[in-house]
Write an enzyme that holds these catalytic residues in place. Sequence first.
Site, PDB file in Angstrom:
ATOM      1  N   ASP A  11      -2.195   2.175  -4.562  1.00 19.00           N
ATOM      2  CA  ASP A  11      -3.434   2.574  -3.892  1.00 19.00           C
ATOM      3  C   ASP A  11      -4.524   1.553  -4.156  1.00 19.00           C
ATOM      4  OD1 ASP A  11      -2.193   4.881  -2.972  1.00 19.00           O
ATOM      5  OD2 ASP A  11      -2.780   6.041  -4.750  1.00 19.00           O
TER       6      ASP A  11
ATOM      7  N   HIS B 140       0.818  -1.214   0.000  1.00 17.19           N
ATOM      8  CA  HIS B 140       0.000   0.000   0.000  1.00 17.19           C
ATOM      9  C   HIS B 140       0.854   1.268   0.000  1.00 17.19           C
ATOM     10  CE1 HIS B 140      -3.660   2.027  -0.021  1.00 17.19           C
ATOM     11  NE2 HIS B 140      -4.299   1.452   0.977  1.00 17.19           N
TER      12      HIS B 140
END
Length: 455
Positions: A430, A426
């Site tokens: 995204d 992450h």
Amino acid sequence: MFGVVRRRVASGGSSSLLKLRSGPARVSSILEKEIALSSGGCGNVRNFSHITPGSWINSKPIRDVFHQEVSIQTWRRSFSSDNGDTVDVVVPPLAESIEDGTLAKFLKRPGDRVAVDEPIAQIETDKVTIDVSSPESGVILKLLANEGDTVEPGHKIAIISRSADATHVAPSESAPEKPAPKPTPKASEPEEKKAPKVETTPKEKPKAPAPQNSPSEPQLPPKERERRVPMTRIRKRVATRLKDSQNTYAMLTTFNEVDMSNLMKLRADYKDAFLEKHGVKLGLMSGFIKAAVNALQHQPIINAVIDGDDIIYRDYIDISIAVGTPKGLVVPVIRNADTMNFADIEKQINTFAKKANAGTLSIDEMAGGTLTISNGGVYGSLLSTPIINPPQSAILGMHSIVSRPAVVGGVVVPRPLMYIALTYDHRIIDGREAVFFLRRIKDTVEDPRRLLLEI
């Protein structure tokens, strides 16, 4: 062969001077003997034309002036050293990133006859298992290492005799090994018996309650039902990398569900023709690899990786395939998967599967990779959250195909469905890109015609 020989002497002491005769250049008998000694008596001294009559020659021995060095280079195999009739078998060079390995097992024993390049031992490294081959044909005289030892390149592990007879080597090697362990227990037994007799002091009495704790333990202590086995090198490496992945990445997993009806129908319709033309079976993995390649081309951030404060975008696609083996998890890499068709991918997967089961995958075949695909469905896994394979940024997990109810055109019908999971870093990816990537795979697998039309 020799250059100009000259001699300079201090003033006086004319008795130490050697003069040359006039006429044809010729040195005195003393100088000739000196040259003969320095040249080994070969008689190859010639061409003194530069010595002129009346020149003086230094009385320093010619052997100190003319010194010829001869360098002789010999070629030897990197994994053996020759000592006449015997040959030392040594550990061959490992990969650049591997400094040592564990001697897993010997394939040959003392007294066994071996041929040239015949494997006699296996060395287990962090990534692959390497065979140590015999440099010469002969009989194994002695093993210089034990199974389980840590060895480095150049470490001697065995001695081979070119002319030894196997019938005479085997008993001589086995004889010293058998009596060796026998005297050790005999020597230790009296010491153990003496210890309690000497230390029968009142101080030992408080230690007596120790065995009293045994009644509180189970009747079958765990030690009698347990086995302690050292971890293999590959297993250690896998454990370290997976733990480092959890400690480094901000991992998040997103899921989706894929209807496998059309891909399975495509496989059923053309599997015979595919096998006849390409010589390999058509599987479902090639369809997912092609779908993943297509999704990476639409979401290049999934194919990128963090390097310090920079993001490296890769314009090539190398797909890693996670393969489980008895020794541990290996991840061979399909290079340039974006340039391969279904047949090329299936052939590469088939080759990797055979090498993985035989333990012959090389380090180069497992290095790199931009995205890993793990198919836990072959073992019956319904759903899982795979762990990223460093230094990649994502891993795609496939699972088992189960017939479940699905709504198609407003009607509930049974469909072969599969859960797919994408675990991603992450920090660089995204949720939007991850969902789009997984959605692209779903659309392509459910309608393989998209791959043909590139839409």
